[in-house]
Structure formats: structure tokens, C-alpha cells
Design an enzyme around this catalytic site. Structure first.
Site, PDB file in Angstrom:
ATOM      1  N   THR A 108       0.839  -1.203   0.000  1.00 24.90           N
ATOM      2  CA  THR A 108       0.000   0.000   0.000  1.00 24.90           C
ATOM      3  C   THR A 108       0.869   1.247   0.000  1.00 24.90           C
ATOM      4  OG1 THR A 108      -0.114   0.271   2.396  1.00 24.90           O
ATOM      5  CG2 THR A 108      -1.706  -1.236   1.393  1.00 24.90           C
ATOM      6  N   CYS A 109       0.260   2.394  -0.258  1.00 25.97           N
ATOM      7  CA  CYS A 109       1.049   3.621  -0.338  1.00 25.97           C
ATOM      8  C   CYS A 109       1.160   4.319   1.001  1.00 25.97           C
ATOM      9  CB  CYS A 109       0.532   4.539  -1.426  1.00 25.97           C
ATOM     10  SG  CYS A 109      -1.137   5.058  -1.137  1.00 25.97           S
ATOM     11  N   ASP A 110       0.893   3.595   2.085  1.00 27.67           N
ATOM     12  CA  ASP A 110       1.112   4.176   3.407  1.00 27.67           C
ATOM     13  C   ASP A 110       2.549   3.942   3.845  1.00 27.67           C
ATOM     14  OD1 ASP A 110       1.174   4.626   6.267  1.00 27.67           O
ATOM     15  OD2 ASP A 110      -1.008   4.671   6.160  1.00 27.67           O
ATOM     16  N   GLU A 111       3.194   5.007   4.313  1.00 31.04           N
ATOM     17  CA  GLU A 111       4.580   4.940   4.786  1.00 31.04           C
ATOM     18  C   GLU A 111       4.768   3.886   5.895  1.00 31.04           C
ATOM     19  OE1 GLU A 111       7.209   6.872   3.772  1.00 31.04           O
ATOM     20  OE2 GLU A 111       8.623   6.578   5.410  1.00 31.04           O
ATOM     21  N   ASN A 146      -6.591   1.287  -0.156  1.00 29.22           N
ATOM     22  CA  ASN A 146      -5.968   1.397  -1.493  1.00 29.22           C
ATOM     23  C   ASN A 146      -6.680   0.524  -2.520  1.00 29.22           C
ATOM     24  OD1 ASN A 146      -2.333   1.898  -1.209  1.00 29.22           O
ATOM     25  ND2 ASN A 146      -4.001   3.009  -0.284  1.00 29.22           N
TER      26      ASN A 146
END
Ligand SMILES: *Cc1c(COP(=O)(O)O)cnc(C)c1O
Length: 376
Positions: free
Chosen positions: A323-326, A366
Site C-alpha cells: 500500500t502507499c502508506d509509509e 488502497n
């Protein structure tokens, strides 16, 4: 990895990520606990893996069930598990949910405060209640030491309060922490229980129930003692502190029962480096913290990972989710190494992933769908 799961992957080539659980191992683990703790009633902690095939299997094997919510209770009832085989083990419940549980026949509830007792006395009059107290969780990879349970010094008063409120104070419970590495972790908690039994008895109430909680481990990266090391230590403490006093002992294993029975298969989406002279590779999988691996939070649970290139030379990696979460990083500080031969598109397996994975997956962060599950 079991031969059955191996065959399933080979024959079906399922879309990844997915969890495959070998129900034979679930049954074996349940049976092993029954064999090693004779006379102890096993209340499977439903939250560890609430999938229907797991619950139905344990139902048929005669297990009892510890539910954390009214929803788990209703799920068990729908599978034909009778209310006398269920406990409502959460110490924090809505009064409306206590009422619903009582109405369908649940008579065994946990609590750890006078405020919860008051709810129970209104919504579940006459029910049997046990008090959870805090116990040190040292040695646990996933501690449960602060949020639930009261100070042991409060338990006697609370159990007496329960009787005054028209409830039946049956006994005590504790949790030594999940994925407990130390087989003797139960000793302190059991000695505390014996002390509470006797001080409650001095106030004219005889307790009968000792709930040992969960904590029995699965096999992750750090080697663990075998089950009999745990159960022998527990039996020794019970003999030492309770002698041959008649006692109803129950345990609430969660992780131990489905943990080692499951494997997550995942695909390598990308392998890259942050700069050309960096040795550490970033390996992005199609499963991460939001897709079914929440227990890698703080790198607490460190799964064993199998790749098609095992045995070859390895190098350091940061493992990350898709996913694009840090925060969707799986392991960095834990110092994982993976084979240098690993390629984009390879399938890797995350072992002992049968507990606390699929039910924790996000519904669609996402746009990624929840983890697919197969029970074979
Ligand atoms: C989660 C939980 C368990 C199961 O713990 P494991 O460490 O998975 O065995 C048992 N009892 C209670 C009350 C729990 O909340």
C-alpha cells in the site's frame, strides 16, 4: 509448510496474496493441548482465527469457545455451538451486548472493574463472573499487560461486590501475554490466584474457576520451547499452589491452535535499491500490515519466510507491503536477509500465519481486497 498446503499451491496456483490453512494441523494442535492438559477445558479464543471451517472443526472436536464480542457469540451460535460452551471473555462490553448475550443463554462473563460489574448485574442477573487481573507479561512478543485486568489487590473486593450485586463470583483469569516465550510465565499468575482464592474464602465465598488465559506460542523466527515444556510448567504450578483442591481449570488458547496451520503466499511486486551503492534491497510484497500482517507492528511478530531460492547466498532487505502508506513496512530493524536470487514475480511464503492475520485484514485500503482464505 505441510504436504497438503504444498500440493494445494502446486495444483491451484491461487491468486496472491492468500492464506491457506491445513485443518489437520488445527485439529492436531487442539488435540495436543487436550492431551497435555488433561482435565482442563479448552476455550478456543475465537478472535485468533474466526473462520467457519476452524470453528466447525473445533465444535465437532468438543471444544469450548471464548468470544470477545456479541458478534463472535452469534457466529458460534449460528454454527450450532450451544451457549453453555461459550464464555464472553472481554472485560469491556456494551450493556446492550451483555443483555443480548444473556438473552441467548450465555452465563459466563469476564470483568475487571466495578463499573462493568454494575452493567453485568443489570443485564445478566445471576450470571457467573470471573475477575481478570494484571500479571507481568515479560517474555511475550505481543504483550497484553496494560489494557485489561485490574490490580490483583482489588480482586477480592470485586468478587465480593459481585456476590452483593446478585452475580455468582466463580473465579479469576489472567493473560501472560501472547506468543509467550517463557514456559514458566504462568507461575506468578497462578500463585496470585491461590492467594486470591484464599482471601475470598476468608470472606465466605468459595471460588471454583481458574482461567489460565492464552499465550501458548506458534513457531516464528525465534525457536520456541515445545508445548510440553509449557504445559508441564503449568501443571507443576497448579500442583504447587493448589495441591489437590478441586478446581475447574480452563485455558483460552488462541494463537497456538491455528497459528502453525496456516501459510500466506505472496508475490514479490518490486525489488529495488534507494541508491546504486546501497546494499540493502527493498522488497515489496503484495501483502503487508493492512492486508493481514498487523502483528508485524513494531516488528513484534517475526514470521519465517520461504522463497524459491532458499539455500542460495543472501543479502539484507527491508520488507514492505504494497500500500502507499509509509507505515506499511513489514521488517527493517529486524535484520531480515533474503536470497540474492530473489526476483520480481517470485512467490514467497509466510509461514505460521494461521492466527491473527486474515480477520485483521483491511476491507479495502488502497482498493486491495481482504486476504483470500482457503481451509483445506
Ligand atoms: C486474545 C485472548 C486469548 C488468546 O491469546 P493467545 O495468546 O492467542 O493464546 C485468550 N484470552 C483472552 C481473554 C484474550 O483476549
Amino acid at each position: 509448510m505441510t504436504p497438503k498446503i504444498e500440493r494445494f499451491f502446486a495444483e491451484n496456483q491461487p491468486d496472491t496474496p492468500c492464506l491457506v490453512v491445513d485443518l489437520d494441523i488445527v485439529a492436531q494442535n487442539y488435540q495436543a493441548l487436550c492431551d497435555e492438559l488433561p482435565g482442563t477445558e479448552i476455550f478456543y479464543a475465537v478472535k485468533a482465527n474466526p473462520a467457519e471451517p476452524v470453528l466447525a472443526l473445533l465444535r465437532d472436536l468438543g471444544s469450548y469457545f471464548d468470544a470477545a464480542s456479541i458478534y463472535e457469540i452469534e457466529q458460534c451460535l449460528a454454527l450450532g455451538i450451544t451457549p453453555d460452551r461459550l464464555s464472553f471473555g472481554h472485560t469491556v462490553k456494551k450493556e446492550a451486548h451483555i443483555q443480548r448475550a444473556f438473552d441467548v443463554g450465555i452465563r459466563q462473563f469476564a470483568f475487571d472493574s466495578i463499573q462493568e460489574l454494575e452493567k453485568l448485574s443489570r443485564a445478566a442477573p445471576g450470571a457467573s463472573v470471573y475477575c481478570r487481573y494484571l500479571t507481568p507479561n515479560g517474555g511475550a512478543d505481543w504483550p497484553l499487560s496494560d489494557k485489561f485486568g485490574c490490580h490483583p489487590d482489588n480482586v477480592t473486593d470485586l468478587l465480593c461486590n459481585a456476590a452483593d450485586l446478585g452475580l455468582v463470583p466463580s473465579g479469576v483469569s489472567f493473560h501472560v501475554g501472547s506468543q509467550q516465550r517463557n514456559p514458566t510465565a504462568w507461575n506468578t499468575a497462578i500463585s496470585t490466584a491461590a492467594r486470591i482464592f484464599s482471601s475470598v474464602s476468608d470472606r465466605g465465598i468459595e471460588l471454583s474457576l481458574l482461567n489460565l488465559g492464552g499465550g501458548f506460542p506458534s513457531h516464528y523466527r525465534t525457536p520456541m520451547c515445545a508445548l510440553p515444556d509449557y504445559t508441564d510448567a503449568v501443571k507443576h504450578s497448579l500442583r504447587h499452589y493448589f495441591g489437590d483442591r478441586s478446581l475447574r481449570v480452563i485455558a483460552e488458547p488462541g494463537r497456538y491452535i491455528p497459528g502453525d496451520a496456516g501459510v500466506i503466499q505472496s508475490e514479490v511486486v518490486l525489488i529495488s535499491r534507494k541508491s546504486s551503492n546501497e546494499v540493502k534491497r527493498w522488497v515489496y510484497l503484495d501483502v503487508g500490515k493492512f492486508g493481514g500482517l498487523p502483528e508485524v507492528l513494531d516488528e513484534a511478530i517475526q514470521y519465517r519466510i520461504r522463497t524459491p531460492h532458499d539455500g542460495g547466498a543472501t543479502g539484507p532487505v527491508v520488507l514492505a507491503g504494497p500500500t502507499c502508506d509509509e507505515v506499511d513496512v513489514i521488517y527493517d530493524a529486524a535484520g531480515y536477509e533474503l536470497p540474492l536470487g530473489l526476483s520480481i514475480g517470485d512467490r514467497v511464503e509466510i509461514l505460521s500465519a494461521g492466527a491473527y492475520t486474515a480477520s485483521y485484514a483491511s476491507v479495502g485500503f488502497n482498493g486491495f481486497p481482504p486476504l483470500k482464505e482457503y481451509y483445506i
